[in-house]
Design an enzyme around this catalytic site. Structure first.
Site, PDB file in Angstrom:
ATOM      1  N   ASP A 234       0.673  -1.265  -0.054  1.00 48.99           N
ATOM      2  CA  ASP A 234      -0.156   0.089  -0.043  1.00 48.99           C
ATOM      3  C   ASP A 234       0.692   1.309  -0.235  1.00 48.99           C
ATOM      4  O   ASP A 234       0.489   2.310  -0.395  1.00 48.99           O
ATOM      5  CB  ASP A 234      -1.028  -0.033   1.080  1.00 48.99           C
ATOM      6  CG  ASP A 234      -1.967  -0.985   1.054  1.00 48.99           C
ATOM      7  OD1 ASP A 234      -1.809  -2.136   1.270  1.00 48.99           O
ATOM      8  OD2 ASP A 234      -2.981  -0.662   0.377  1.00 48.99           O
ATOM      9  N   LYS A 245      -1.154  -4.878   4.072  1.00 49.76           N
ATOM     10  CA  LYS A 245      -2.278  -5.517   4.825  1.00 49.76           C
ATOM     11  C   LYS A 245      -1.811  -6.147   6.148  1.00 49.76           C
ATOM     12  O   LYS A 245      -0.696  -6.897   6.007  1.00 49.76           O
ATOM     13  CB  LYS A 245      -3.204  -6.770   3.846  1.00 49.76           C
ATOM     14  CG  LYS A 245      -4.287  -7.243   4.781  1.00 49.76           C
ATOM     15  CD  LYS A 245      -5.362  -6.554   5.175  1.00 49.76           C
ATOM     16  CE  LYS A 245      -5.907  -5.202   4.383  1.00 49.76           C
ATOM     17  NZ  LYS A 245      -6.550  -4.012   4.981  1.00 49.76           N
TER      18      LYS A 245
HETATM   19  O1  MRU Z   1      -7.696  -2.802   2.931  1.00 49.90           O
HETATM   20  P1  MRU Z   1      -7.472  -3.207   1.394  1.00 49.90           P
HETATM   21  O2  MRU Z   1      -8.085  -4.415   1.004  1.00 49.90           O
HETATM   22  O3  MRU Z   1      -7.493  -2.034   0.687  1.00 49.90           O
HETATM   23  O4  MRU Z   1      -5.952  -3.546   1.573  1.00 49.90           O
HETATM   24  C1  MRU Z   1      -5.324  -4.198   0.107  1.00 49.90           C
HETATM   25  C2  MRU Z   1      -3.944  -4.535   0.511  1.00 49.90           C
HETATM   26  O5  MRU Z   1      -3.372  -4.450   1.470  1.00 49.90           O
HETATM   27  C3  MRU Z   1      -3.222  -4.981  -0.545  1.00 49.90           C
HETATM   28  O6  MRU Z   1      -2.239  -6.137  -0.306  1.00 49.90           O
HETATM   29  C4  MRU Z   1      -2.482  -3.766  -1.340  1.00 49.90           C
HETATM   30  O7  MRU Z   1      -3.292  -2.866  -1.645  1.00 49.90           O
HETATM   31  C5  MRU Z   1      -2.060  -4.172  -2.725  1.00 49.90           C
HETATM   32  S1  MRU Z   1      -3.377  -4.325  -4.097  1.00 49.90           S
HETATM   33  C6  MRU Z   1      -2.506  -4.815  -5.538  1.00 49.90           C
END
Ligand code: MRU
Length: 343
Positions: A234, A245
């Protein structure tokens, strides 16, 4: 080439149509957004999620308000920009996309909706192209260790991006090249991106997947010939620290202990070159209700306290490679990351 047919972000008749990920895998329903405010709410409530997808939607959100305000002062779009920026704090792709739109707007005094729509389409298609390129690069890393099983966390596929996916893109391309034999998908408590979304995508593509409880990862690394843990990001900082995550950090610790290689796959739009280290990354905390309930069903005694940070930071020292569309940084640190900035 394995590339999922899921098309979760669509621009149709000047509206943004989103696959409502809250209802997967039970229902495939779509919502239609006509304003930036509606897009901000869709991001906040997880209709759409995943760092690149959030960025793409923010750009389309700006385009929606540009349509309503076409020909008027660009200053009128500040409210839309602020609303979208406030939707979620951790994924830097959101702010990256908004900055791209802001720069475009700063070149004119009046809003030209067509320009913003075109820019949103470009951001969308560039993300798909980046994912396809990262899929090939990541597969080359898999080839270095030879065919085997992989483990992944959260959802990083077509649902989280402009298509193909980041970590899941490497898995798709790796599977097509016979380098990935079996995928173990962490269920990813508490929102269950792994079981509800990743298992759904892989199953649709006929890629062999077994769903596992997050706590099973270390046991699998010891017993199931896991070659790589492959995850998305992220926000990646200048020194190579990676926010992803919640649970990614413990996966990386487990991987290092068991000699499993750890790959992070993310486009350069996920790199925050202005931030020195992971310590400064804002970590979103969501309602403890996500932990304590599944839909309406209680999973904990009523009244019990809960704490729900939804991202964590994996230190660069635990990462073997960061794969981007501009190249791979092995054993990421300041120097290797800086080289990417100038490519
Ligand atoms: O809370 P989320 O579902 O938006 O978190 C998503 C993640 O942590 C993904 O691993 C990250 O955004 C990479 S998506 C290509």
């Amino acid at each position: 080439m394995h590339s999922s047919s899921v098309n979760c972000i669509r621009w149709e008749n000047n509206r943004l149509v989103l696959l409502d990920q809250r209802h997967l895998p039970v229902e495939e329903t779509y919502i239609s957004c006509e304003t930036a405010a509606e897009v901000a709410e869709a991001i906040k409530s997880m209709v759409v999620r995943g760092a690149p997808a959030i960025g793409i939607c923010a750009a389309y959100g700006m385009a929606l308000d540009a349509l309503r305000l076409h020909g008027q002062s660009t200053a009128l779009l500040t409210a839309a920009q602020e609303m979208l920026a406030a939707s979620r704090p951790t994924a830097v792709n959101l702010f990256w996309a908004l900055e791209r739109i802001r720069r475009l707007l700063s070149q004119a005094s009046e809003i030209d909706a067509n320009l913003l729509i075109a820019e949103a389409h470009t951001i969308h298609s560039q993300d798909l192209q980046a994912n396809l390129a990262m899929g090939e690069s990541g597969a080359r890393l898999l080839a270095e260790t030879g065919p085997g099983n992989v483990i992944t966390h959260c959802n990083t596929g077509s649902l989280a991006t402009g298509g193909h996916g980041t970590a899941l893109g490497v898995i798709r391309t790796g599977y097509a090249q016979d380098l990935v034999r079996h995928v173990y998908a962490d269920e990813t408590r508490p929102w269950l991106q792994g079981s509800r979304l990743t298992a759904w995508e892989l199953h649709q593509d006929n890629i062999p997947v077994s769903l596992i409880a997050d706590g099973a990862a270390a046991h699998l690394m010891k017993t199931k010939n896991i070659r790589w843990a492959i995850v998305g990001a992220d926000r990646i900082t200048r020194n190579g620290d990676v926010a992803n995550k919640i649970g990614t950090y413990s996966l990386a610790v487990n991987a290092r202990f068991h000699g499993v290689k750890f790959m992070v796959v993310a486009p350069t739009s996920t790199i925050d070159f202005a931030m020195e280290s992971g310590e400064s990354i804002p970590i979103e905390e969501r309602s403890a209700d996500e932990l304590k309930h599944y839909r309406e069903y209680p999973l904990a005694p009523s009244g019990v306290d809960g704490f729900n940070p939804v991202f964590d930071v994996t230190p660069a020292a635990l990462i073997d490679a960061i794969v981007t569309e501009k190249g791979i940084v092995k054993c990421p640190a300041e120097q290797g990351m800086a080289a990417l900035e100038n490519r």
